[in-house]
Design a protein around this motif. Sequence first.
Motif, PDB file in Angstrom:
ATOM      1  N   SER A   1      25.445  40.949  59.145  1.00 55.49           N
ATOM      2  CA  SER A   1      26.088  39.695  58.743  1.00 55.49           C
ATOM      3  C   SER A   1      26.592  39.773  57.304  1.00 55.49           C
ATOM      4  O   SER A   1      27.636  39.201  56.965  1.00 55.49           O
TER       5      SER A   1
ATOM      6  N   VAL B   1      29.796  26.812  60.360  1.00 52.29           N
ATOM      7  CA  VAL B   1      28.655  27.645  59.985  1.00 52.29           C
ATOM      8  C   VAL B   1      27.369  26.829  59.879  1.00 52.29           C
ATOM      9  O   VAL B   1      26.271  27.396  59.874  1.00 52.29           O
TER      10      VAL B   1
ATOM     11  N   ALA C   1      30.389  39.292  55.994  1.00 54.11           N
ATOM     12  CA  ALA C   1      30.825  38.476  54.856  1.00 54.11           C
ATOM     13  C   ALA C   1      31.742  39.279  53.937  1.00 54.11           C
ATOM     14  O   ALA C   1      32.752  38.763  53.431  1.00 54.11           O
TER      15      ALA C   1
ATOM     16  N   PRO D   1      34.845  30.844  55.748  1.00 52.38           N
ATOM     17  CA  PRO D   1      34.164  30.137  56.840  1.00 52.38           C
ATOM     18  C   PRO D   1      34.474  28.651  56.790  1.00 52.38           C
ATOM     19  O   PRO D   1      35.012  28.141  55.793  1.00 52.38           O
TER      20      PRO D   1
ATOM     21  N   ALA E   1      32.905  40.319  64.540  1.00 51.11           N
ATOM     22  CA  ALA E   1      32.171  39.068  64.718  1.00 51.11           C
ATOM     23  C   ALA E   1      31.510  38.998  66.087  1.00 51.11           C
ATOM     24  O   ALA E   1      30.462  38.350  66.246  1.00 51.11           O
TER      25      ALA E   1
ATOM     26  N   TRP F   1      32.698  31.431  61.496  1.00 49.06           N
ATOM     27  CA  TRP F   1      33.077  32.456  60.527  1.00 49.06           C
ATOM     28  C   TRP F   1      34.589  32.553  60.327  1.00 49.06           C
ATOM     29  O   TRP F   1      35.068  32.645  59.209  1.00 49.06           O
TER      30      TRP F   1
END
Length: 304
Positions: A167, A185, A171, A181, A115, A264
């Motif tokens: 990204s 977000v 996920a 999340p 992250a 996240w």
Amino acid sequence: MSTSSVKSSGLGLPDWERDALDARNAKRCGAEMPVTRIQSKSDWQAIDFAELYVYRDLFRYLVRREIKVRYAQSAIGVGWAILQPLFTMLVFTVIFGRLAKVGSDGAPYALFSFAGLVPWMFFSNAVTDGVNGLIGGASMMSKVYFPRMFMPLAANAARLIDFGVASIVMAGLMVWYGVLPNAGVLALPWILAMMFLTASGVTLWLSTFAIQYRDVKHAMGFVVQILMYAAPVVYPASLIPEAYQRVYAINPMVGVIEGLRSGWLGTRVLPWDLLLIGSVSAILLFVTGVSYFNAKQRVFADLA
């Protein structure tokens, strides 16, 4: 040249007398003649949005060219946007997560480091590409006029593709670890704008220096590597003493990384203080970067 011819031409007259003379000459010709006066732009000017709009198609072309050139004749192609942060995450997880036992605010260290790497990889690659792109476009600058700012900014915009791909991988990792999340977000557009302004501001400053001093280009890799440890990529911002948190937040990437982790992974409540301070810094970086770039761009073709 006689006095009458000097007066008729308007040489040596103040602006208001010259305007009046233009009007009288137009009346003598029986029609209102348009008068166009070309003036040089002042140093440290802000963005000329009208000019940028006129050249918007060129900007789109430069972005597409950056993307095509980067992945041309590449066996993996856009896969490099996945492999670079993924392998770096594995190294960081072993060294900092397993051996050094660096904290991760309750999240799995692999997720925690990835992250932080997603926005940091964008920043470091965007700055490096932007500086090199301006230097590499010296031949274009000497042939035709266009907003010089497009060259480094196009390199930055092209790196958003890599950020989007990384990204998606993030996920997937969150699904693998069973992490969902949270409402943080919703601040993602704000954080992304802050990230792009920071990268663009630093790029404009460094690319301007790099045109004048080639030492900057050679020092880029070292500088970016050092800057990574000034942001909470491998460690949480909570390790910084509370008394220095706001000073630490002057680095806009602190708010970007901590904000993304908050949304996240839920490692902390959304850090409004870090985001607000970082946003001010990012805007100042960008505005002053644009102004300094515009002040120096008139000599780029001679120095490049």
